[in-house]
Design an enzyme around this catalytic site. Sequence first.
Site, PDB file in Angstrom:
ATOM      1  N   GLU A 173       0.795  -1.129  -0.017  1.00 11.21           N
ATOM      2  CA  GLU A 173      -0.027  -0.054  -0.173  1.00 11.21           C
ATOM      3  C   GLU A 173       0.960   1.253  -0.137  1.00 11.21           C
ATOM      4  O   GLU A 173       0.263   2.258  -0.532  1.00 11.21           O
ATOM      5  CB  GLU A 173      -1.093  -0.025   1.338  1.00 11.21           C
ATOM      6  N   HIS A 181       8.504 -26.603  -1.625  1.00 17.15           N
ATOM      7  CA  HIS A 181       7.877 -27.542  -2.277  1.00 17.15           C
ATOM      8  C   HIS A 181       6.554 -27.071  -3.190  1.00 17.15           C
ATOM      9  O   HIS A 181       5.692 -27.700  -3.531  1.00 17.15           O
ATOM     10  CB  HIS A 181       7.438 -28.474  -1.232  1.00 17.15           C
ATOM     11  N   LYS A 237     -14.152   0.057  -3.689  1.00 16.64           N
ATOM     12  CA  LYS A 237     -15.429   0.391  -2.628  1.00 16.64           C
ATOM     13  C   LYS A 237     -16.544   1.125  -3.544  1.00 16.64           C
ATOM     14  O   LYS A 237     -17.534   0.508  -3.410  1.00 16.64           O
ATOM     15  CB  LYS A 237     -15.182   1.466  -1.573  1.00 16.64           C
TER      16      LYS A 237
HETATM   17  O1  PA5 Z   1      -3.676   0.953   6.162  1.00 14.94           O
HETATM   18  C1  PA5 Z   1      -4.708   1.375   5.663  1.00 14.94           C
HETATM   19  O2  PA5 Z   1      -4.714   2.698   5.859  1.00 14.94           O
HETATM   20  C2  PA5 Z   1      -5.912   0.612   5.518  1.00 14.94           C
HETATM   21  O3  PA5 Z   1      -5.434  -0.601   5.229  1.00 14.94           O
HETATM   22  C3  PA5 Z   1      -7.064   0.555   6.467  1.00 14.94           C
HETATM   23  O4  PA5 Z   1      -6.116   0.257   7.762  1.00 14.94           O
HETATM   24  C4  PA5 Z   1      -7.939  -0.306   6.155  1.00 14.94           C
HETATM   25  O5  PA5 Z   1      -8.606   0.319   5.103  1.00 14.94           O
HETATM   26  C5  PA5 Z   1      -8.957  -0.284   7.351  1.00 14.94           C
HETATM   27  O6  PA5 Z   1      -9.554   1.038   7.694  1.00 14.94           O
HETATM   28  P1  PA5 Z   1     -10.321   1.654   8.906  1.00 14.94           P
HETATM   29  O7  PA5 Z   1      -9.456   1.384  10.094  1.00 14.94           O
HETATM   30  O8  PA5 Z   1     -10.560   2.919   8.433  1.00 14.94           O
HETATM   31  O9  PA5 Z   1     -11.353   0.640   9.068  1.00 14.94           O
END
Ligand code: PA5
Length: 447
Positions: free
Chosen positions: A289, A310, A424
């Site tokens: 990310e 494996h 989303k």
């Molecule tokens: O690293 C990030 O920002 C995302 O992976 C969020 O942690 C994830 O989308 C969950 O978001 P939230 O804590 O708002 O539910």
Amino acid sequence: MEIIKIDTSKVSGAVTPDEINALGGEALEANDLLHSRRGAGSDFLGWVNLPEEITAEKIAETERVAGRLRKLADVVVVIGIGGSYLGAKAVLEAMSDSFACLKREQGRPVVVFAGQNIGEDYLYELVEALRDRSFALISISKSGTTTEPAIAFRILKAELEKRYGKEQAARRIAAVTDSSRGALKKLSDDQGYDTFVIPDDVGGRYSVLTPVGLLPMAAAGLDISEFVRGAQDMARATAQGVPFEKNPAAVYAAVRNALYRKGYKIEILASYDPKLVYVAEWWKQLYGESEGKEGKGIFPASVTLTADLHSMGQYIQEGERTLFETVIGIGRPKHEVRIEEDPDDLDGLNFLAGKRISEVNSMAEIGVAIAHVDGGVPNIRIEVPELNEYYIGALLYFFEKACGISGYMLGVNPFDQPGVEAYKKNMFALLDKPGYEKESEEIKKRL
Ligand code: PA5
């Protein structure tokens, strides 16, 4: 004394020590940007100083609430997804007895996770499994609006309220969320749940040192002070002003960028300890990310060895030569198991008699590293002396710091995730969420 050791000697077939050192200045500049908050995404740099900001009072408050949940419940369900789940899951898996499910430890509740998927069977089976168990919930969402954990929380909260009534159920719920926004915050205030705040300037994947990680760890009975102490020592080891060769995060970031610039586009995080599977999952989210954007970024993959020799071993040894490998080695296991002599020796293993399992594992690791390097896969090795709270705290902070440095070296903002929104929007349009009417019409034409 070094907290963790980083060995880059086995990348020299791909990048030379001089080429790595040449990136030292760039890595240190990137580190300076993190500390001075002058780089891209500077609104999300609260994590850099988190270790030193965690006071004894904050730890005590976290332990107080965790202690109450542990007293009230045999099972604590932690609800969250992405950065709101993977850090805690990684530490719990690394620290837990692999077969804790077969044992009943007094005073230690079982911690399980929900809200990290939308699997109907997963939720059904969880609710069924909780029927005869007393349980509590830790609901974690920074935005407080993420669909997956919100669905799980709605269902599990209803179960809890059915069983204990609204008031008693509220004592069994703790929330970790934004300071002021989002549905979870409003609900927590209305219902009087114990609530912990995720600082505005800390993004999900950098939040393991906030209550997002610390509360579930404390609920599982882990020593969070030691976890924080490890992170604090690593923060000092990677601070602004530490020379390049002494700063393991800067070295790791420089090596991976040197390799990337030579065409090594995939990094495989490998470990020889199955307890680290979720450390790799957490690492993949952190790096994926943070770096995968604008058409750039090292693709983070992972393997657990020797199991995956494996399955993925063939590709790593002889597939397309765009891979490099980063191995997390654990200095000493917690327990000792020796291979015994067998009078019949039908399996031909008597040559191993008297040896510890870890010696065999080490020789496997060395043999694999040599084979992979010979096959054109550069190898970085990060050694952690042992698996305990202190070293895991240090390791996770090390990876966060290296990720921030590496993302800046790559030329991206390592603290946003614009690409995550695309799915989303489509999902909400397909589910006819109010406000998505136009998108809904368009997407349905494509079905
Ligand atoms: O690293 C990030 O920002 C995302 O992976 C969020 O942690 C994830 O989308 C969950 O978001 P939230 O804590 O708002 O539910």
